[in-house]
Design an enzyme around this catalytic site. Structure first.
Site, PDB file in Angstrom:
ATOM      1  N   GLU A  45      -0.015   3.438   6.559  1.00 20.75           N
ATOM      2  CA  GLU A  45      -0.891   2.797   5.574  1.00 20.75           C
ATOM      3  C   GLU A  45      -0.583   1.321   5.403  1.00 20.75           C
ATOM      4  O   GLU A  45      -1.443   0.547   4.979  1.00 20.75           O
ATOM      5  CB  GLU A  45      -0.774   3.505   4.219  1.00 20.75           C
ATOM      6  CG  GLU A  45      -1.307   4.918   4.215  1.00 20.75           C
ATOM      7  CD  GLU A  45      -2.775   4.977   4.619  1.00 20.75           C
ATOM      8  OE1 GLU A  45      -3.573   4.187   4.095  1.00 20.75           O
ATOM      9  OE2 GLU A  45      -3.120   5.808   5.491  1.00 20.75           O
ATOM     10  N   LYS A  73       0.837  -1.195   0.000  1.00 24.33           N
ATOM     11  CA  LYS A  73       0.000   0.000   0.000  1.00 24.33           C
ATOM     12  C   LYS A  73       0.875   1.249   0.000  1.00 24.33           C
ATOM     13  O   LYS A  73       1.861   1.330   0.733  1.00 24.33           O
ATOM     14  CB  LYS A  73      -0.935  -0.005   1.213  1.00 24.33           C
ATOM     15  CG  LYS A  73      -1.929  -1.151   1.202  1.00 24.33           C
ATOM     16  CD  LYS A  73      -2.998  -0.979   2.260  1.00 24.33           C
ATOM     17  CE  LYS A  73      -3.936   0.143   1.885  1.00 24.33           C
ATOM     18  NZ  LYS A  73      -5.086   0.252   2.813  1.00 24.33           N
TER      19      LYS A  73
END
Length: 501
Positions: free
Chosen positions: A329, A323
């Site tokens: 994240e 990601k």
């Protein structure tokens, strides 16, 4: 490795969720099964684990055929997704949707128990202007489902970020952004007409990260001892999650959409971040998700909607290393790709339990045993027995033909022996006797004839030479214990999908 092993051993708390949620009804707690990583377990392995623990709900972000095949005949209810990249062809031509349904959905349904189709994901956050395509694509999907006679069994909706609101504080002033009115009005009309939920992704973490001077960390983590008062309604809020949900409710009511229910399709907290993301820690992630689960399973509702059902999907099952963006994240998962736990989490919603402590590890001090429940189904017992004798690292030699514990040759007897062996070699704790609610702790020694059920006394595990037990072959192996811990962690956590309405 010692620290990692300690983290692995905390998995026991997840089994409590299995036992607690499997027998009650109400709101649903699910998990998002994202796969944007390099070395995740195969869909077949995940499906086997889910089936073993009677897990009910799973969200995936596409309609991957391998995933649908893996979950066929498991009874798991799937929320599948149509990505933003497919919105244009799906909005333009009904034939594109019909072909997709014919090739990617209908061959696997109803074996794959699909209950929701999400059309697009957070389109208002998309760098490409695809918002206008959502409702036409949703209508075409609904038309296709009607042709197949499935429109009453599979609900159609779309997921959104909190960015669809122009105001969210105070909650009573919640309002949709006028920038999205052109597609929100027909979207809400579609949802109301078809009794589909408004799907929202709620992340108090982002609100705190972007404005730590205005948002209390405790307020974001469900830990606040003070209350925030909505000056318009007098409603009291002790956490940001409720405030954000109610802001959405009030926004819906402002447009006279009072019957549309809300579903949280993503929420969670990252366990790691970049140097400036100081709140992204395992402790905070543990606190948020534990309190969230407690909040949901208690059917608390929100100040504006007390006691109302609220289905929630926790993001995410695994850390996903592909990601993009800040370090956080890639660290929303509760598990590493190798299926070991990222942090300690108690899914009963009662309190965090440190299963690495010596008090918890010594458990019953040799006074208890674990046997199979007489109320368990043959299928559940067989699945649990198979897991205990394989992934659970139990030595099941003693229940083989001609061995001391083979007779009586019944599933309950064999499962009881395997359950107890696993129970004892993992500290004889209550949660180590979970087995999806199919294990029962007893204080009377179930040993008989030459079949001796092992016990644990303090730190020293004892067994009889009359028969082979799993403890005698594994108690000295720390790597084996870590493997066992990792196995049950992924299995037991997935039980957060149980229906609890």
């Amino acid at each position: 490795m010692g620290k990692r092993a300690g983290f692995n051993l905390i998995f026991y708390g997840f089994s409590l969720l299995l036992m607690f949620l499997g027998h009650c009804q109400g709101s649903n707690v699910g998990i998002c099964y994202g796969r944007n990583a390099d070395d995740l377990p195969t869909p077949n392995k995940v499906a086997q684990l889910v089936q073993l623990h009677n897990i009910k709900y799973l969200r995936i972000y596409d309609s991957n055929i391998q995933v649908l095949k893996a979950f066929a005949n498991t009874g798991v209810e799937l929320m599948i997704g149509i990505p933003n990249s497919d919105l244009l062809p799906f909005a333009q031509f009904q034939s594109n949707v019909d072909t997709w349904l014919k090739n990617s959905i209908l061959p696997y349904y109803p074996a794959a128990k699909i209950t929701y189709i999400t059309v697009g994901a957070e389109v208002t956050e998309s760098p490409h202007n695809v918002s206008a395509l959502v409702v036409p694509a949703m209508n075409n999907v609904l038309t296709g489902l009607k042709k197949a006679g499935l429109h009453k069994k599979i609900k159609v909706s779309s997921t959104h970020s909190l960015g669809v609101l122009s105001r969210s504080f105070p909650p009573s002033a919640g309002a949709f952004s006028s920038d999205f009115a052109f597609f929100l009005k027909p979207l809400l009309e579609f949802l109301a007409e078809n009794q589909s939920p408004f799907m929202i992704n709620i992340y108090p973490y982002y609100a705190y990260r972007e404005s730590p001077s205005n948002v209390s960390l405790d307020y974001a983590l469900f830990e606040s001892s003070s209350e925030v008062i909505d000056p318009n309604t007098g409603l009291l809020y002790t956490n940001m999650f409720d405030a954000q949900i109610d802001a959405l409710y009030f926004a819906l009511m402002a447009l006279n959409f009072r019957t549309i229910r809300v579903m949280v399709t993503e929420t969670g907290w990252p366990s790691k971040g970049s140097p400036k993301e100081t709140a992204a820690t395992p402790d905070n992630a543990q606190t948020y998700n534990t309190n969230l689960i407690r909040h949901v399973i208690n059917n608390t509702g929100t100040p504006a909607r007390p006691g109302e059902e609220l289905d929630v999907y926790i993001f995410s099952l695994f850390n996903e290393n592909r990601k993009p963006g800040l370090d956080s994240e890639r660290n929303w998962g509760l598990f590493y790709p190798d299926q070991t736990s990222v942090y300690n989490l108690d899914f009963t919603g009662r309190s965090a339990v440190d299963m690495t402590s010596q008090a918890n590890m010594t458990g019953s001090n040799g006074t208890d045993w674990c046997i199979a429940s007489s109320k368990a189904t043959d299928m559940d017992l067989q699945n649990a027995l198979d897991w205990a004798c394989s992934s659970g690292n139990v030595d099941c030699t003693a229940i083989q033909p001609s061995q001391p514990c083979f007779e009586p040759d019944t599933l309950v007897s064999h499962a009881s022996y395997a359950f107890n062996s696993y129970f004892q070699q993992n500290g004889a704790t209550d949660v180590a006797c979970g087995f999806g609610g199919n294990g029962v702790k007893v204080s009377q020694d179930p040993s008989y004839d030459n079949c001796v059920y092992a016990t644990v006394v303090g730190k020293n595990k004892t067994s009889s030479s009359s028969n082979t037990t799993a403890m005698s072959s594994t108690s000295s192996s720390s790597s084996s214990a870590i493997g066992v811990s990792a196995g049950l962690l992924i299995l037991a956590f997935l039980s957060c999908f149980f229906k609890i309405s």
